[in-house]
Design a protein around this motif. Structure first.
Motif, PDB file in Angstrom:
ATOM      1  N   UNK A  51       0.819  -1.221   0.000  1.00  0.00           N
ATOM      2  CA  UNK A  51       0.000   0.000   0.000  1.00  0.00           C
ATOM      3  C   UNK A  51       0.849   1.264   0.000  1.00  0.00           C
ATOM      4  N   UNK A  52       0.224   2.339  -0.479  1.00  0.00           N
ATOM      5  CA  UNK A  52       0.826   3.680  -0.428  1.00  0.00           C
ATOM      6  C   UNK A  52       0.047   4.509   0.583  1.00  0.00           C
ATOM      7  N   UNK A  53       0.768   5.223   1.441  1.00  0.00           N
ATOM      8  CA  UNK A  53       0.119   6.049   2.457  1.00  0.00           C
ATOM      9  C   UNK A  53       0.544   7.507   2.292  1.00  0.00           C
ATOM     10  N   UNK A  54      -0.381   8.417   2.534  1.00  0.00           N
ATOM     11  CA  UNK A  54      -0.112   9.857   2.491  1.00  0.00           C
ATOM     12  C   UNK A  54      -0.194  10.404   3.910  1.00  0.00           C
ATOM     13  N   UNK A  55       0.878  11.059   4.366  1.00  0.00           N
ATOM     14  CA  UNK A  55       0.920  11.704   5.681  1.00  0.00           C
ATOM     15  C   UNK A  55       0.812  13.208   5.479  1.00  0.00           C
ATOM     16  N   UNK A  56      -0.190  13.832   6.097  1.00  0.00           N
ATOM     17  CA  UNK A  56      -0.374  15.280   5.989  1.00  0.00           C
ATOM     18  C   UNK A  56      -0.241  15.866   7.391  1.00  0.00           C
ATOM     19  N   UNK A  57       0.849  16.572   7.636  1.00  0.00           N
ATOM     20  CA  UNK A  57       1.183  17.047   8.987  1.00  0.00           C
ATOM     21  C   UNK A  57       2.071  18.278   8.884  1.00  0.00           C
ATOM     22  N   UNK A  58       1.680  19.370   9.572  1.00  0.00           N
ATOM     23  CA  UNK A  58       2.447  20.611   9.458  1.00  0.00           C
ATOM     24  C   UNK A  58       3.620  20.686  10.434  1.00  0.00           C
ATOM     25  N   UNK A  59       3.640  19.830  11.465  1.00  0.00           N
ATOM     26  CA  UNK A  59       4.766  19.818  12.403  1.00  0.00           C
ATOM     27  C   UNK A  59       5.898  18.970  11.802  1.00  0.00           C
ATOM     28  N   UNK A 104       7.133  15.772  13.786  1.00  0.00           N
ATOM     29  CA  UNK A 104       6.133  14.700  13.794  1.00  0.00           C
ATOM     30  C   UNK A 104       6.044  14.037  12.423  1.00  0.00           C
ATOM     31  N   UNK A 105       6.039  14.868  11.384  1.00  0.00           N
ATOM     32  CA  UNK A 105       5.937  14.332  10.015  1.00  0.00           C
ATOM     33  C   UNK A 105       7.147  13.461   9.689  1.00  0.00           C
ATOM     34  N   UNK A 106       8.346  13.925  10.052  1.00  0.00           N
ATOM     35  CA  UNK A 106       9.563  13.162   9.764  1.00  0.00           C
ATOM     36  C   UNK A 106       9.596  11.854  10.547  1.00  0.00           C
ATOM     37  N   UNK A 107       9.149  11.892  11.796  1.00  0.00           N
ATOM     38  CA  UNK A 107       9.126  10.689  12.618  1.00  0.00           C
ATOM     39  C   UNK A 107       8.169   9.651  12.022  1.00  0.00           C
ATOM     40  N   UNK A 108       6.985  10.100  11.643  1.00  0.00           N
ATOM     41  CA  UNK A 108       6.000   9.184  11.065  1.00  0.00           C
ATOM     42  C   UNK A 108       6.512   8.602   9.750  1.00  0.00           C
ATOM     43  N   UNK A 109       7.149   9.437   8.942  1.00  0.00           N
ATOM     44  CA  UNK A 109       7.703   8.961   7.672  1.00  0.00           C
ATOM     45  C   UNK A 109       8.784   7.912   7.930  1.00  0.00           C
ATOM     46  N   UNK A 110       9.665   8.182   8.901  1.00  0.00           N
ATOM     47  CA  UNK A 110      10.779   7.286   9.197  1.00  0.00           C
ATOM     48  C   UNK A 110      10.275   5.909   9.637  1.00  0.00           C
ATOM     49  N   UNK A 111       9.219   5.889  10.423  1.00  0.00           N
ATOM     50  CA  UNK A 111       8.693   4.619  10.927  1.00  0.00           C
ATOM     51  C   UNK A 111       7.859   3.898   9.861  1.00  0.00           C
ATOM     52  N   UNK A 112       7.015   4.646   9.157  1.00  0.00           N
ATOM     53  CA  UNK A 112       6.089   4.008   8.218  1.00  0.00           C
ATOM     54  C   UNK A 112       6.746   3.588   6.904  1.00  0.00           C
ATOM     55  N   UNK A 113       7.899   4.167   6.577  1.00  0.00           N
ATOM     56  CA  UNK A 113       8.547   3.814   5.308  1.00  0.00           C
ATOM     57  C   UNK A 113       8.978   2.346   5.286  1.00  0.00           C
ATOM     58  N   UNK A 114       9.173   1.756   6.468  1.00  0.00           N
ATOM     59  CA  UNK A 114       9.559   0.354   6.548  1.00  0.00           C
ATOM     60  C   UNK A 114       8.349  -0.575   6.517  1.00  0.00           C
ATOM     61  N   UNK A 115       7.151   0.003   6.601  1.00  0.00           N
ATOM     62  CA  UNK A 115       5.932  -0.807   6.641  1.00  0.00           C
ATOM     63  C   UNK A 115       5.143  -0.759   5.329  1.00  0.00           C
ATOM     64  N   UNK A 116       5.256   0.369   4.622  1.00  0.00           N
ATOM     65  CA  UNK A 116       4.446   0.587   3.419  1.00  0.00           C
ATOM     66  C   UNK A 116       5.296   0.502   2.149  1.00  0.00           C
ATOM     67  N   UNK A 117       4.628   0.212   1.063  1.00  0.00           N
ATOM     68  CA  UNK A 117       5.294   0.219  -0.249  1.00  0.00           C
ATOM     69  C   UNK A 117       5.838   1.604  -0.566  1.00  0.00           C
ATOM     70  N   UNK A 118       5.037   2.647  -0.265  1.00  0.00           N
ATOM     71  CA  UNK A 118       5.473   4.031  -0.511  1.00  0.00           C
ATOM     72  C   UNK A 118       4.825   4.945   0.523  1.00  0.00           C
ATOM     73  N   UNK A 119       5.575   5.965   0.961  1.00  0.00           N
ATOM     74  CA  UNK A 119       5.077   6.960   1.910  1.00  0.00           C
ATOM     75  C   UNK A 119       5.231   8.348   1.281  1.00  0.00           C
ATOM     76  N   UNK A 120       4.118   9.060   1.149  1.00  0.00           N
ATOM     77  CA  UNK A 120       4.100  10.416   0.589  1.00  0.00           C
ATOM     78  C   UNK A 120       3.804  11.379   1.729  1.00  0.00           C
TER      79      UNK A 120
END
Length: 226
Positions: A8-16, A19-35
């Motif tokens: 799956x591809x997930x989109x993270x929308x976060x202005x902090x 927080x956005x970088x942390x979520x990207x760092x963790x989810x990139x190992x779980x999802x096919x693609x992280x936007x």
């Protein structure tokens, strides 16, 4: 990596930023693609461009907030799951989240283990449960395998043809504009509308002349009932 998430591809929308970088760092190992996107306006543009399977969004953001963005996403693709995150639990925000069909509401600070658990449940209950999209007149689409089937037989499609069909099926019954098609099928490439017409004709030769509908001057769609 979870089998429910790794395609799956997930989109993270976060202005902090942190927080956005942390979520990207963790989810990139779980999802096919992280936007990622920094506000609702950018988030909506990236949703149209990348057509993600799941959206995570903060609520309080500049330019366009997360709930306004969610309302617009649900108009485009009602079945795309959206997880809202917020530092606030006011009744007004919760009720508004329900109004725009948010699938899950999580309070900050976000527990990443909890978030991953929520995403796995969503992937299994809302995505895998609707793995096969029944269209009409013998057509169906397997979302996981990304295969178009007619009368029980798979139709061989190129990578670009499959991206095009997948986009139209995700927005079933809705006209998908030429610009959105270009952004998803020809990422970073220049393509004319004449080339798109030739491309669609080639697909119609494979799938049948009535499967893809033309909206003159706008784009293409697949109707719920063919």
């Amino acid at each position: 990596m979870s089998d429910a998430l790794n395609k799956l591809t997930i989109l993270i929308v976060e202005d902090e930023n942190d927080t956005r970088k942390l979520m990207h760092e963790i989810l990139k190992d779980e999802f096919h693609a992280v936007i990622t996107a920094q506000n609702g306006d950018e988030g909506l543009k990236k949703f149209k461009k990348y057509n993600p399977d799941i959206v995570i969004s903060d609520i309080a953001m500049p330019i366009v907030d997360g709930l306004d963005m969610t309302a617009q996403i649900k108009q485009i693709s009602p079945n795309t799951p959206v997880v809202a995150i917020s530092a606030h639990s006011e009744k007004e925000k919760l009720l508004r989240a329900i109004d725009v069909s948010v699938d899950k509401y999580i309070l900050k600070p976000v527990d990443m283990d909890e978030l991953l658990g929520v995403l796995e449940i969503i992937a299994k209950t809302k995505i895998e449960a609707t793995n096969i999209t029944e269209l009409a007149k013998g057509y169906s689409f397997n979302k996981t395998k990304r295969v178009l089937i007619k009368d029980g037989k798979e139709i061989a499609l190129t990578k670009k043809e499959l991206a095009f069909i997948t986009l139209l099926i995700k927005r079933l019954g809705t006209v998908v504009l030429h610009d959105d098609i270009k952004n998803v099928v020809w990422i970073g490439e220049s393509v004319s509308e004449a080339a798109i017409r030739t491309f669609v004709k080639r697909i119609r030769d494979k799938v049948g002349p009535d499967f893809i509908k033309n909206a003159p001057g706008l784009g293409y769609k697949i109707d719920v009932d063919l």
